[in-house]
Design a protein around this motif. Structure first.
Motif, PDB file in Angstrom:
ATOM      1  N   CYS A  49       6.487  -8.976  -7.131  1.00 35.30           N
ATOM      2  CA  CYS A  49       5.161  -8.538  -7.578  1.00 35.30           C
ATOM      3  C   CYS A  49       4.901  -7.086  -7.180  1.00 35.30           C
ATOM      4  N   THR A  50       4.313  -6.349  -8.088  1.00 35.08           N
ATOM      5  CA  THR A  50       3.985  -4.939  -7.793  1.00 35.08           C
ATOM      6  C   THR A  50       2.676  -4.824  -7.017  1.00 35.08           C
ATOM      7  N   SER A  51       1.824  -5.855  -7.134  1.00 34.25           N
ATOM      8  CA  SER A  51       0.540  -5.831  -6.418  1.00 34.25           C
ATOM      9  C   SER A  51      -0.001  -7.257  -6.379  1.00 34.25           C
ATOM     10  N   ASP A  60      -0.957  -8.207  -9.849  1.00 36.77           N
ATOM     11  CA  ASP A  60       0.226  -8.609 -10.623  1.00 36.77           C
ATOM     12  C   ASP A  60       0.637 -10.040 -10.244  1.00 36.77           C
ATOM     13  N   ASP A  62      -3.830  -3.616  -4.184  1.00 35.55           N
ATOM     14  CA  ASP A  62      -2.783  -4.275  -3.405  1.00 35.55           C
ATOM     15  C   ASP A  62      -3.091  -4.266  -1.903  1.00 35.55           C
TER      16      ASP A  62
END
Length: 435
Positions: free
Chosen positions: A136-138, A141, A194
Motif C-alpha cells: 500500500c502506498t498510503s 490506498d 498516510d
C-alpha cells in the motif's frame, strides 16, 4: 403486535472475517458442520435462546428467529483476510482447537476459503510475520484496496449483503486524538496523508466496510470504531457498528459474578485476575504495547458494575488488577484465575476463587455467529451507528464517552437490552426495564 418494517433476509449473506486464525476457523467449521447436521451450535443465543414476547394472555416464548427474520445458516458465505496464506482447512488444523473428526467432513468447503492479502502494518502487531500482505502506498490506498476486495467477494459469491467482523489479533494501543479521530473529515485527511501513527490498519477495514454498505464489528479491544469519526461515518452510511472485544472467558465471569456481590450488598476489597494462554492471541499480547489495549478493555468492566459513588461503604478504593501471561503449552485452552477479596457483616473478610479452564475459540465462535446475524438484522431494520444492544457479547461495550455516557457492563442488564431490541425489531413492545 405492530407490523415490523425489517427487510427480509433474502439471498446470501457474505461473512468477511479479518483474520483466519483459531477463532475464525472454529466459527466457520462449526457453522459448516451444523449445516450438515453433524454438530450443534451450542452457546449461540440466536440458535438456542428463547425470550418472552407479549404479556398476560398474549405471552409467548419464542426463538429469536421466530420473532425477527434472521439469516439462515445455509445462506452464509465465508471469506477472510490474513497475513498467512493458509486456507481455512490448513488454518483450522494448525490452530489445534478442533479434532480432525470435526474438521474433515467439511474439508472440501474449508479448502475453498483462501484468505485475501491482509492490510497489515508490522508496527501494530510486531509478533506476527506473515507475508500475505498488501502493498500500500498510503492508509487511503490500503482502504481503497479493501473496498475493492469487498466488492469482488460480494460479486463473485452472489451475495445480497455482507458483514465484516474483526477476529484478528489485538493491535497496539491507539489513544484517541481529538484532532484526528474527532471528525470524519480529519480522519480522511490523516488517511490520505498516510498518518500511520494515528490510523491503525483496522480503521481502514472499518472505513472500507461501512463505505461498501457492510456493518462492521470489532472483536478485539482496538480503538478502531470507538471514535467520533467512525460514529459519523456510520451515521452517514446508515450502517451498524459494534464493539469492542469478544466477551468470552474471564470478563464473562466478571460481568456475571460481580452482580452477585453488588446485589447482595457485600463489600469488595480487591479483584485480581490473571490468565495464561498460548495461541496467536497470547503471543501478540505478550508484547506490552498490545497488552495495554487489552488491559484497558478488561479493567473497565468492574468499575461500572460496583460503583463507589453509589455504595461508598462497599466499593471505595478496591484494588483491581488484570494480567495475561503467554504460555505456549496451553495453546487455545486458556486458564483464568480470579481471586476476589470481599467483606461482609461488620467488615469481616472472605474470599472467592474462580478457576475457569476455558477454550477461547469455543466460547468466541458462537459470539461471532450471533454478532454477524444480529448486525445484519440491525442493518435490515434500518438501525445504524453504535448498536448498544449487542453489549451482551462484548467485553468493553462502545458508548459515547464524549457525553460522559457510562457503558452497561452488568450481564443481566445487557441481556435486557438485547431482548428489548429484538422485541422492537419484531414489532413487539420493549417491555423490560433496566434498573
Amino acid at each position: 403486535m405492530e407490523k415490523t418494517n425489517v427487510k427480509p433476509a433474502t439471498g446470501k449473506l457474505g461473512v468477511l472475517c479479518v483474520g483466519l486464525g483459531a477463532v475464525t476457523t472454529t466459527f466457520m467449521t462449526g457453522v459448516l458442520m451444523a449445516r450438515k447436521g453433524l454438530a450443534k451450535p451450542v452457546g449461540s443465543m440466536t440458535q438456542y435462546d428463547k425470550m418472552r414476547v407479549g404479556k398476560g394472555a398474549d405471552k409467548q416464548y419464542k426463538h429469536y428467529g421466530e420473532i425477527v427474520p434472521l439469516a439462515d445458516l445455509k445462506d452464509l458465505v465465508f471469506g477472510a483476510w490474513d497475513v498467512y496464506p493458509a486456507n481455512a482447512y490448513e488454518a483450522a488444523v494448525h490452530a489445534e482447537v478442533l479434532k480432525e473428526k470435526d474438521i474433515e467432513p467439511v474439508k472440501d468447503e474449508l479448502v475453498q476459503i483462501v484468505p485475501m492479502a491482509a492490510a497489515f502494518d508490522h508496527n501494530y502487531a510486531s509478533r506476527l510475520d506473515g507475508d500475505n500482505v498488501k502493498k500500500c502506498t498510503s492508509r487511503w490506498d490500503m482502504m481503497e484496496q479493501l473496498r475493492e476486495d469487498i466488492r469482488t467477494f460480494k460479486a463473485a459469491n452472489h451475495c445480497d449483503r455482507v458483514v465484516v467482523i474483526w477476529a484478528a489479533s489485538t493491535e497496539i494501543y491507539v489513544p484517541v486524538e481529538e484532532s484526528i479521530h474527532g471528525s470524519l473529515e480529519a480522519l480522511e485527511q490523516a488517511m490520505k496523508a498516510d498518518d500511520t501513527q494515528h490510523i491503525a490498519p483496522s480503521m481502514c477495514y472499518a472505513y472500507a466496510a461501512l463505505m461498501e454498505g457492510a456493518p462492521f464489528i470489532m472483536g478485539a479491544p482496538n480503538t478502531t470504531v470507538d471514535i467520533p469519526a467512525m460514529w459519523e461515518l456510520a451515521e452517514k452510511t446508515k450502517m451498524p457498528i459494534a464493539g469492542k472485544d469478544f466477551k468470552t472467558g474471564q470478563t464473562l465471569v466478571k460481568s456475571g459474578f460481580a452482580p452477585i456481590i453488588g446485589t447482595r450488598c457485600l463489600g469488595l476489597s480487591g479483584w485480581f485476575s490473571t490468565n495464561i494462554l498460548g495461541n496467536r492471541d497470547g503471543l501478540v499480547l505478550d508484547e506490552p504495547a498490545n497488552f495495554h489495549t487489552k488491559e484497558v478493555s478488561k479493567l473497565s468492566t468492574l468499575e461500572s458494575i460496583l460503583v463507589p459513588e453509589e455504595q461508598p461503604d462497599l466499593y471505595t478504593d478496591y484494588y483491581h488488577k488484570v494480567r495475561i501471561n503467554y504460555y505456549p503449552p496451553r495453546n487455545d485452552n486458556k486458564e483464568g484465575w480470579d481471586n476476589i477479596d470481599i467483606f461482609g457483616w461488620m467488615g469481616y473478610p472472605m474470599q472467592i476463587k474462580i478457576n475457569f479452564l476455558c477454550r477461547d475459540s469455543i466460547l468466541a465462535a458462537p459470539l461471532v455467529l450471533d454478532l454477524v446475524l444480529l448486525s445484519d438484522l440491525a442493518a435490515r431494520a434500518g438501525r445504524y451507528g453504535t448498536q448498544r444492544f449487542l453489549s451482551f457479547f462484548l467485553k468493553s461495550p462502545m458508548h459515547d464517552y464524549t457525553e460522559n455516557e457510562i457503558p452497561v457492563n452488568h450481564l443481566f442488564q445487557q441481556y435486557v437490552m438485547l431482548k428489548n431490541a429484538i422485541r422492537e425489531m419484531g414489532g413487539y413492545e420493549a417491555d423490560e426495564e433496566i434498573d
